[in-house]
Design a protein around this motif. Sequence first.
Motif, mmCIF file in Angstrom:
data_model
loop_
_atom_site.group_PDB
_atom_site.id
_atom_site.type_symbol
_atom_site.label_atom_id
_atom_site.label_comp_id
_atom_site.label_asym_id
_atom_site.label_seq_id
_atom_site.Cartn_x
_atom_site.Cartn_y
_atom_site.Cartn_z
ATOM 1 N N LYS A 1 0.860 -1.176 0.000
ATOM 2 C CA LYS A 1 0.000 0.000 0.000
ATOM 3 C C LYS A 1 0.903 1.235 0.000
ATOM 4 C CE LYS A 1 -3.802 2.045 2.546
ATOM 5 N NZ LYS A 1 -4.399 2.153 3.863
ATOM 6 N N TYR A 2 1.008 1.858 -1.135
ATOM 7 C CA TYR A 2 1.882 3.031 -1.254
ATOM 8 C C TYR A 2 1.084 4.232 -1.743
ATOM 9 C CZ TYR A 2 1.734 1.685 -6.179
ATOM 10 O OH TYR A 2 1.307 1.354 -7.440
ATOM 11 N N GLU A 3 1.699 5.386 -1.551
ATOM 12 C CA GLU A 3 1.100 6.608 -2.094
ATOM 13 C C GLU A 3 2.112 7.214 -3.058
ATOM 14 O OE1 GLU A 3 -0.232 11.001 -0.508
ATOM 15 O OE2 GLU A 3 0.047 9.432 0.977
ATOM 16 N N ILE A 4 1.621 7.713 -4.193
ATOM 17 C CA ILE A 4 2.529 8.355 -5.155
ATOM 18 C C ILE A 4 2.599 9.848 -4.832
ATOM 19 C CG2 ILE A 4 2.932 8.894 -7.594
ATOM 20 C CD1 ILE A 4 1.378 6.329 -8.294
ATOM 21 N N LEU A 5 3.801 10.327 -4.573
ATOM 22 C CA LEU A 5 3.976 11.752 -4.253
ATOM 23 C C LEU A 5 4.359 12.551 -5.498
ATOM 24 C CD1 LEU A 5 5.963 11.381 -0.902
ATOM 25 C CD2 LEU A 5 3.516 11.783 -1.190
ATOM 26 N N LEU A 6 5.037 11.891 -6.407
ATOM 27 C CA LEU A 6 5.471 12.547 -7.652
ATOM 28 C C LEU A 6 5.543 11.456 -8.705
ATOM 29 C CD1 LEU A 6 6.497 15.448 -8.408
ATOM 30 C CD2 LEU A 6 8.810 14.601 -8.046
ATOM 31 N N ASP A 7 5.047 11.736 -9.911
ATOM 32 C CA ASP A 7 5.068 10.659 -10.905
ATOM 33 C C ASP A 7 5.716 11.071 -12.222
ATOM 34 O OD1 ASP A 7 3.119 12.290 -11.904
ATOM 35 O OD2 ASP A 7 1.642 10.729 -12.246
ATOM 36 N N LYS A 8 6.235 10.074 -12.912
ATOM 37 C CA LYS A 8 6.794 10.211 -14.262
ATOM 38 C C LYS A 8 7.734 11.397 -14.379
ATOM 39 C CE LYS A 8 2.684 8.045 -16.140
ATOM 40 N NZ LYS A 8 1.433 8.214 -16.858
ATOM 41 N N THR A 9 8.709 11.439 -13.519
ATOM 42 C CA THR A 9 9.644 12.560 -13.544
ATOM 43 C C THR A 9 11.064 12.039 -13.793
ATOM 44 O OG1 THR A 9 10.319 14.522 -12.320
ATOM 45 C CG2 THR A 9 9.995 12.536 -11.018
ATOM 46 N N THR A 10 12.040 12.932 -13.716
ATOM 47 C CA THR A 10 13.423 12.499 -13.876
ATOM 48 C C THR A 10 13.962 12.065 -12.518
ATOM 49 O OG1 THR A 10 14.324 14.681 -13.407
ATOM 50 C CG2 THR A 10 13.817 14.186 -15.710
ATOM 51 N N TYR A 11 15.067 11.328 -12.541
ATOM 52 C CA TYR A 11 15.623 10.884 -11.270
ATOM 53 C C TYR A 11 16.075 12.076 -10.425
ATOM 54 C CZ TYR A 11 17.278 8.149 -7.619
ATOM 55 O OH TYR A 11 17.390 7.637 -6.356
ATOM 56 N N LYS A 12 16.679 13.029 -11.102
ATOM 57 C CA LYS A 12 17.187 14.214 -10.388
ATOM 58 C C LYS A 12 16.046 14.965 -9.681
ATOM 59 C CE LYS A 12 20.010 18.277 -11.180
ATOM 60 N NZ LYS A 12 20.344 19.311 -12.130
ATOM 61 N N ALA A 13 14.942 15.149 -10.397
ATOM 62 C CA ALA A 13 13.799 15.860 -9.806
ATOM 63 C C ALA A 13 13.219 15.073 -8.639
ATOM 64 C CB ALA A 13 12.732 16.091 -10.871
ATOM 65 N N ALA A 14 13.220 13.749 -8.760
ATOM 66 C CA ALA A 14 12.701 12.903 -7.677
ATOM 67 C C ALA A 14 13.577 13.039 -6.433
ATOM 68 C CB ALA A 14 12.652 11.450 -8.128
ATOM 69 N N ARG A 15 14.881 13.031 -6.643
ATOM 70 C CA ARG A 15 15.808 13.176 -5.501
ATOM 71 C C ARG A 15 15.597 14.526 -4.816
ATOM 72 N NH1 ARG A 15 20.800 13.962 -7.850
ATOM 73 N NH2 ARG A 15 21.242 11.759 -8.129
ATOM 74 N N GLU A 16 15.463 15.575 -5.634
ATOM 75 C CA GLU A 16 15.261 16.918 -5.062
ATOM 76 C C GLU A 16 13.961 16.988 -4.273
ATOM 77 O OE1 GLU A 16 17.851 19.269 -8.455
ATOM 78 O OE2 GLU A 16 15.679 19.498 -8.440
ATOM 79 N N TYR A 17 12.930 16.309 -4.784
ATOM 80 C CA TYR A 17 11.647 16.291 -4.071
ATOM 81 C C TYR A 17 11.817 15.662 -2.694
ATOM 82 C CZ TYR A 17 6.799 15.415 -2.902
ATOM 83 O OH TYR A 17 5.596 15.393 -2.253
ATOM 84 N N ILE A 18 12.528 14.540 -2.658
ATOM 85 C CA ILE A 18 12.742 13.850 -1.364
ATOM 86 C C ILE A 18 13.524 14.763 -0.417
ATOM 87 C CG2 ILE A 18 13.927 11.899 -0.249
ATOM 88 C CD1 ILE A 18 13.189 10.221 -2.729
ATOM 89 N N GLU A 19 14.542 15.415 -0.952
ATOM 90 C CA GLU A 19 15.363 16.292 -0.100
ATOM 91 C C GLU A 19 14.546 17.442 0.489
ATOM 92 O OE1 GLU A 19 19.561 15.395 -2.444
ATOM 93 O OE2 GLU A 19 18.474 17.250 -2.846
#
Lengths: 124, 152
Positions: free
Chosen positions: A8-26
């Motif tokens: 059971k997961y929730e999507i916080l950001l989808d279909k993006t680049t790896y760099k953008a995903a890392r920045e989102y987490i940070e």
Amino acid sequence: MSCIEQMKYEILLDKTTYKAAREYIEKNSDEVYYVSPGYKIFKDYHIIGVPPIALGAKGNALIFTYTKPCYGTFVLTIDNEDSTKEIDRVREMENEKVIASLKKGKTPESSKASSTSYQDMWKK
Amino acid sequence: MTGAKVLLMMGCPEVPIQTSIALYLSHKLTKLGFDVTVAGTGAATQLLKVSDSDGYYAKKLVNLDNTLEDIIEKRADFDICFAFMHNDAGMTYAATMSAISQSRLYSIVFGRNAEALAETIEFDGEKIISTDVHNPVRLKNKLDKVVEEIVK
């Protein structure tokens, strides 16, 4: 297929680049830890990613990246008993790194969230 | 290099030239004596299976995620890896391969955004860049030169 897709997961950001995903987490985690590509979470999911791989903790929820070849990278979050265990495990790893650095007489290079660029930190 | 283990790592098969180049490269390297494994997503491997139904050009066809897991868990590794990529996810898989494997990595960057995508690559290894989408000939010619260098 990894067990992630059955959890059971929730999507916080989808279909993006790896760099953008890392920045989102940070930007959206209380704590950020860095692991190597292939680091295993939730028993059988090896994280695919461009180093440094960011893992975020927000309360008891683990925030992480999930990359699918045809769809790009997603930021997912899971908040359950297993995510708490994963956060404890990565915190413990971080503590061990700090202790090892202190034993060697070096200044510990903590990967916990700070105001510096994590990309630069990785390149050091 | 004869007998060296080569991995062809296919990404999303959305850009047509990937399938033909994978079949071509697999066959060429096999004929030269390399031990070639082709890894891909479900759709990418199905495209190869249908195109090469007797497994003449691609003899070992495996699942991409399972292969990476085997490398991470130290159950397998390769001497050379050709990583196909036309999007950020493909580049992300190649970056992972670069971090977990001892293999010499060649990034095959193709498709309309190939040049911009190639600029995002931060890991070591040779880049073979082609902006082609439908016609594989230019990329094939570039790869012929790369293979020529490998077997020298």
